[in-house]
Design an enzyme around this catalytic site. Structure first.
Site, PDB file in Angstrom:
ATOM      1  CG  ASP A  53       4.315   1.613   1.342  1.00 35.26           C
ATOM      2  OD1 ASP A  53       3.727   0.456   1.191  1.00 35.26           O
ATOM      3  OD2 ASP A  53       4.004   2.583   1.467  1.00 35.26           O
ATOM      4  CG  ASP A  54       1.614  -0.660  -1.388  1.00 39.13           C
ATOM      5  OD1 ASP A  54       1.518  -1.027  -0.056  1.00 39.13           O
ATOM      6  OD2 ASP A  54       0.802   0.360  -1.964  1.00 39.13           O
ATOM      7  CB  CYS A  93       0.855   1.639   5.156  1.00 41.53           C
ATOM      8  SG  CYS A  93       1.042   1.403   3.560  1.00 41.53           S
ATOM      9  NE  ARG A  97       4.415   1.055   6.473  1.00 38.85           N
ATOM     10  CZ  ARG A  97       5.306   1.185   5.709  1.00 38.85           C
ATOM     11  NH1 ARG A  97       6.694   1.703   5.925  1.00 38.85           N
ATOM     12  NH2 ARG A  97       5.142   0.731   4.402  1.00 38.85           N
ATOM     13  CE  LYS A 150       3.631   4.596   4.338  1.00 36.47           C
ATOM     14  NZ  LYS A 150       2.739   3.671   3.038  1.00 36.47           N
ATOM     15  CG  HIS A 152       1.600   5.444   7.449  1.00 35.81           C
ATOM     16  ND1 HIS A 152       1.018   4.552   6.401  1.00 35.81           N
ATOM     17  CD2 HIS A 152       0.548   6.242   7.819  1.00 35.81           C
ATOM     18  CE1 HIS A 152      -0.145   5.038   6.111  1.00 35.81           C
ATOM     19  NE2 HIS A 152      -0.297   6.098   6.788  1.00 35.81           N
ATOM     20  CB  SER A 175       0.847   6.809   2.226  1.00 34.79           C
ATOM     21  OG  SER A 175       0.673   5.582   3.035  1.00 34.79           O
ATOM     22  CG  HIS A 248       2.253   3.492  -1.392  1.00 33.22           C
ATOM     23  ND1 HIS A 248       1.382   4.579  -2.116  1.00 33.22           N
ATOM     24  CD2 HIS A 248       1.252   2.897  -0.276  1.00 33.22           C
ATOM     25  CE1 HIS A 248       0.271   4.598  -1.393  1.00 33.22           C
ATOM     26  NE2 HIS A 248       0.262   3.653  -0.474  1.00 33.22           N
ATOM     27  CG  ASP A 300       3.962  -2.044   3.412  1.00 32.38           C
ATOM     28  OD1 ASP A 300       4.077  -2.460   2.394  1.00 32.38           O
ATOM     29  OD2 ASP A 300       3.102  -1.105   3.533  1.00 32.38           O
ATOM     30  CG  ASN A 301       0.768  -3.577   1.994  1.00 36.78           C
ATOM     31  OD1 ASN A 301       0.852  -2.664   2.968  1.00 36.78           O
ATOM     32  ND2 ASN A 301       0.793  -3.177   0.779  1.00 36.78           N
ATOM     33  CE  LYS A 321      -2.153  -0.392   0.109  1.00 36.87           C
ATOM     34  NZ  LYS A 321      -1.332   0.661  -0.181  1.00 36.87           N
TER      35      LYS A 321
HETATM   36 MG    MG Z   1       1.969  -0.756   1.974  1.00 34.79          MG
END
Ligand code: MG
Length: 485
Positions: A53-54, A93, A97, A150, A152, A175, A248, A300-301, A321
């Protein structure tokens, strides 16, 4: 380089010479044939996605970070394929996903709206029931499935992983910076983060088993859960979706990693994730199933840059992001499958959208044929038999198309700074900004004036895409009507 025909014949090494049959071996063969009710199932490969994540494009050793140590991921990249033009389908996010799990752009799968960037703990919505998830497609093909980490895509029971194709779930359903218990800004809280500042739940299937989740040990526990699932399912094909909540913000690391990285806390976190990847590789190798397991690692980003040292780095790519510049959506991506992949650096285009069709192809599962998919089968690149079928990529922010890439060129029709800087002003460009990503991966030099033909092609691509999108929406509306009848 692997031969496609050898995919399902693992362990069937041929020896020279004619077979030598003894009466005893013939008897054993006859008895085993008689005892079989049906032909033995071909050994189908296991499929694992490790999703961060991130995590930024520049945050792994193998992708150029000078002080974060990621020996396990670096080894995966060395032995497998390191993709340098691999995109998530959104820069935040929830839609990212949804795209990975449906093989469809978020504007098609209902998880990107003009109203919400991502889902929140008070959101009443989630992934639409009519979407077919990758877990559903693989489970229908006989796979054991698990989601760890995660989610989400909706935290209400009907939207949870166990209602979307996963046999089991263990994780924080959104998150790790949500359910904030203090009035200070997240920006202030992350500096001296304590677990009680975020009252996020940890779920086992549908039940809350811990609240607030102890985020200091969450990465380690996710990795342990993943290893346990692998061990328990060693005898059958499985799909594991391991989606770490970190890096994240707020950042947390366990005692073994806290204060150990030269990159500071962010480095501690990434190095702990890498350690978990090593444990998964070790488990697969130890169980003797690494040669029939494809592992994909990606994010994811891009990095959440306004968090400064608590956010990652997109390396030489622009922004992070929330933006549709390269730093927002190009991800550090590795495919690993010992002895099977055409190993090396892949400079062709791929996307998390493509994991759907690629995994279905490898697993012998069905890709839905009643809807428009945005997913390409990347097998030709994985096994060295051809080029990537992905030649273009559409960059959306919420439900608006901001940019498009075709071949080496990327055109920006709209731009907006990274999420969330204080001023987020949308700027429209006519003609679009144009960058040659081969020569200028950092998107520094607008060359629109040099390539009027390329811009014309891009505009045609966008116009065709928009017509197809309208067609897709019509079909979706028709499907909903049919469902009501
Ligand atoms: Mg993310």
């Amino acid at each position: 380089m692997a031969n496609r025909n050898s995919l399902f014949s693992i362990g069937a090494a041929r020896r020279p010479g004619r077979p030598h049959w003894t009466p005893a071996s013939l008897l054993v063969l006859t008895l085993s044939l008689l005892s079989c009710q049906s032909p033995p199932e071909a050994v189908r490969p296991n499929l694992i996605v490790i999703f961060c994540d991130d995590l930024g494009y520049g945050d792994l050793g193998s992708f150029g970070h000078p002080t974060i140590r990621t020996p396990n991921l670096d080894r995966m990249a060395r032995e497998g394929q390191k993709w340098t033009h691999f995109y998530s389908a959104a820069s935040v996010c929830t839609p990212s996903r949804a795209a990975l799990l449906t093989g469809r752009l978020p504007v098609r799968n209902g998880m990107m709206s003009p109203k919400h960037r991502v889902l929140f703990p008070d959101s009443a919505s989630g992934i639409p029931q009519e979407e077919v998830t990758l877990a559903e497609a693989l489970r229908n093909a006989g796979y054991a499935t698990a989601c760890v980490g995660k989610w989400h895509l909706g935290h209400l029971p009907q939207f949870l992983p166990t209602n979307n194709g996963f046999d089991s779930y263990f994780g924080i359903p959104y998150s790790n910076d949500m359910d904030q218990t203090r009035k200070e800004s997240t920006r202030d809280l992350v500096k001296e983060a304590r677990i009680e500042y975020w009252n996020v739940p940890l779920l086992r299937d549908r039940e809350i088993v811990e609240r607030p989740a102890d985020q200091r040990t969450i990465t380690r526990r996710y990795s342990e859960e993943a290893v346990r699932f692998i061990e328990e399912n060693r005898e059958r094909p499985f799909f594991l979706y391991l989606a770490h909540n970190l890096p994240h913000v707020p950042l947390f690391a366990s005692e073994d990693f806290l204060g150990t990285s030269r990159r500071g806390l962010y480095g501690d976190v990434v190095e702990e994730i890498d350690h978990g990847v090593g444990r998964i590789m070790q488990a697969l190798t130890g169980l003797g199933i690494a040669e029939r397991t494809l592992v994909v690692f990606t994010s994811d980003n891009g990095p959440w840059l306004p968090y400064r040292e608590h956010g990652g780095s997109a390396g030489l790519l622009r922004e992070g992001k929330g933006s549709t510049w390269e730093g927002g959506m190009r991800e550090p991506t590795i495919f690993w499958w010992p002895g099977k992949l055409d190993a090396g650096v892949v400079m062709e285009m791929g996307s998390t959208l493509d994991l759907f069709s690629t995994f279905c192809e490898i697993a012998g599962a069905e890709v839905p044929s009643d809807r428009i998919m945005d997913s390409y089968d990347l097998s030709p690149v994985l096994f060295g038999s051809g080029e990537s079928p992905r030649k273009s990529m559409f960059f959306y922010r919420e439900s608006k198309l901001y940019a498009v890439r075709q071949g080496e060129f990327k055109a920006h029709f709209i731009t907006k700074p990274v999420y969330t800087r204080r001023t987020e002003t949308e700027t429209h460009h006519d003609p679009p900004l144009l960058y040659h990503l081969g020569r200028d991966p950092g998107e520094q030099y607008d060359v629109a004036h040099l390539y009027p033909d390329v811009i014309q092609d891009m505009e045609k691509l966008v116009s065709d895409h928009r017509s197809e999108m309208v067609l897709g929406e019509d079909r979706l509306a028709q499907r909903s009507q049919d469902a009501k009848r």
